[in-house]
Design an enzyme around this catalytic site. Sequence first.
Site, short mmCIF file in Angstrom:
data_model
loop_
_atom_site.label_atom_id
_atom_site.label_comp_id
_atom_site.label_asym_id
_atom_site.label_seq_id
_atom_site.Cartn_x
_atom_site.Cartn_y
_atom_site.Cartn_z
N GLU A 97 -14.46 8.74 2.54
CA GLU A 97 -13.62 9.07 1.20
C GLU A 97 -13.72 8.21 0.10
O GLU A 97 -13.70 7.05 0.06
CB GLU A 97 -12.05 9.26 1.58
CG GLU A 97 -11.64 10.05 2.76
CD GLU A 97 -10.32 9.98 3.02
OE1 GLU A 97 -9.98 10.64 3.91
OE2 GLU A 97 -9.74 9.28 2.53
N CYS A 370 -5.03 6.68 3.28
CA CYS A 370 -6.43 6.23 3.49
C CYS A 370 -6.74 6.80 4.73
O CYS A 370 -6.30 7.16 5.67
CB CYS A 370 -6.62 4.67 3.16
SG CYS A 370 -6.33 4.09 4.90
N1 SAH Z 1 -8.37 -2.26 5.33
C1 SAH Z 1 -7.69 -2.75 3.98
C2 SAH Z 1 -7.81 -1.84 2.74
C3 SAH Z 1 -7.82 -0.39 3.00
S1 SAH Z 1 -5.96 0.23 3.38
C4 SAH Z 1 -6.28 -3.01 4.23
O1 SAH Z 1 -5.72 -2.59 5.18
O2 SAH Z 1 -5.64 -3.66 3.48
C5 SAH Z 1 -5.11 -0.05 1.71
C6 SAH Z 1 -3.71 -0.13 1.97
O3 SAH Z 1 -3.12 1.18 2.20
C7 SAH Z 1 -3.22 -0.98 3.02
O4 SAH Z 1 -2.23 -1.76 2.31
C8 SAH Z 1 -2.76 -0.29 3.97
O5 SAH Z 1 -1.96 -0.79 5.03
C9 SAH Z 1 -2.20 0.91 3.43
N2 SAH Z 1 -2.07 1.95 4.29
C10 SAH Z 1 -2.81 2.57 5.25
N3 SAH Z 1 -2.41 3.87 5.56
C11 SAH Z 1 -1.25 4.14 5.03
C12 SAH Z 1 -0.38 5.15 5.02
N4 SAH Z 1 -0.43 6.06 5.95
N5 SAH Z 1 0.91 5.20 4.35
C13 SAH Z 1 0.87 4.16 3.31
N6 SAH Z 1 0.16 2.87 3.16
C14 SAH Z 1 -0.93 3.04 4.28
FE1 SF4 Z 2 -8.09 -0.57 8.91
FE2 SF4 Z 2 -5.54 -0.99 8.84
FE3 SF4 Z 2 -6.86 -1.08 6.57
FE4 SF4 Z 2 -6.23 1.20 8.11
S1 SF4 Z 2 -4.75 -0.38 7.01
S2 SF4 Z 2 -8.14 0.70 6.69
S3 SF4 Z 2 -6.84 0.32 9.84
S4 SF4 Z 2 -7.13 -2.46 8.23
#
Ligand code: SAH
Ligand code: SF4
Length: 376
Positions: A97, A370
Amino acid sequence: MSAALLNLYDLTREQLHQQFVRWDFSPVHAARLWNYLYLELAGSCSEAAMPELPKKVRARLLAETTLGVLPVAIEQDSADGFTRKYLLRLADGEHIETVLMRFTGRVTACISSQVGCAMGCVFCATGQMGYTRHLSPGEIVAQAVHVARAVRTVSKLKTASGTYHPLDDTSRKPGPGVAGAAGARLRNIVLMGMGEPLHNYDAVMHAIDILRDSSGLALGAERITLSTVGVVPGILRLAQEKRPLHLAVSLHAATQAERAALVPVATKWPLDEVMAACHTYSKTTGRRIFYEWTLIEGKNDSPEHARAVGALLRGLPAQVNLIPLNPTTGYDGTPTHGTAAKHFQHILATEFKLPSTVRQRRGLDIAAGCGQLAVS
Ligand code: SAH
Ligand code: SF4
């Protein structure tokens, strides 16, 4: 077959130059090709797309290289028009994505670093799908080029149609070295798509070098934000190498036990080690860190939680980014509602002088959390 071909998006300007030297072609052609790739945003090496390349150069490119343009499998706009989400197809048939956002009059690309993710955060759609593979530098660069190209295209369409759409806002003046003079341009990159960027450190940093090139997309240090779940060796390496970017660290909880329940990888890199690494990072680089906090009703959104994060971040140059949970099929949780989020922010500001933002939940109708489009 194409795996053996050199992906042009994998190469820095210097590497492209070296390749042309090895081929015994003039560096002038390498510079031209670079401009076609990152200023003109050419979609192929065809004569129509790159008319000023000599025949022999084009023949070599067509025989030995590939331009890793990623075709769109699905494209969706959010109802409010502020988010455009792409599911892009990789050469091996996997999908990632990439999201084009225009929240504050600026175009930001949210790009992925891996297919899936190995970190397993319970509320995250990407975490729920597991890890498939790292992306190559070229696959990361191609996402930014895709968004830059999309912005340029809508910007041209806008001029023709005259109708207003937030994603097509051309009111901002282009800066120097702008690709596509029609107006809007890609301004910022956030590595917040699928995957954990510090788990794929080398490819991500190589891609960032290409994105930053001032003769190309020119996304400088203030324009790139990398978000990590808290990969301690990666944070320390970023500090040591003084990488020019903004760092965001996903906290979600201020105690080890609460964090480990949401972020399983916290058992490997415990909270105190993550915080120690953050202290080192800020001290070494002089940079503030953004701390991300996904707000989940009844889990981590009480006034006590706000005070705990305030105390945890005391003395650090910090800003907290609060993100109300985007519901996913694999996690039974609800987003914190607006008033509780405001109260959380108020405590951070008044009791701890800690700046914070609540991320607008725009694009929720297209599952902008994400990994959610890839899952569906
Ligand atoms: N792996 C990295 C970057 C990708 S996720 C990380 O975890 O930081 C980017 C941000 O979106 C992260 O802070 C993650 O915790 C948040 N995130 C992921 N899934 C989410 C969801 N379903 N609702 C809200 N925030 C979410
Ligand atoms: Fe990976 Fe956690 Fe970031 Fe999702 S929120 S992309 S599982 S590190």
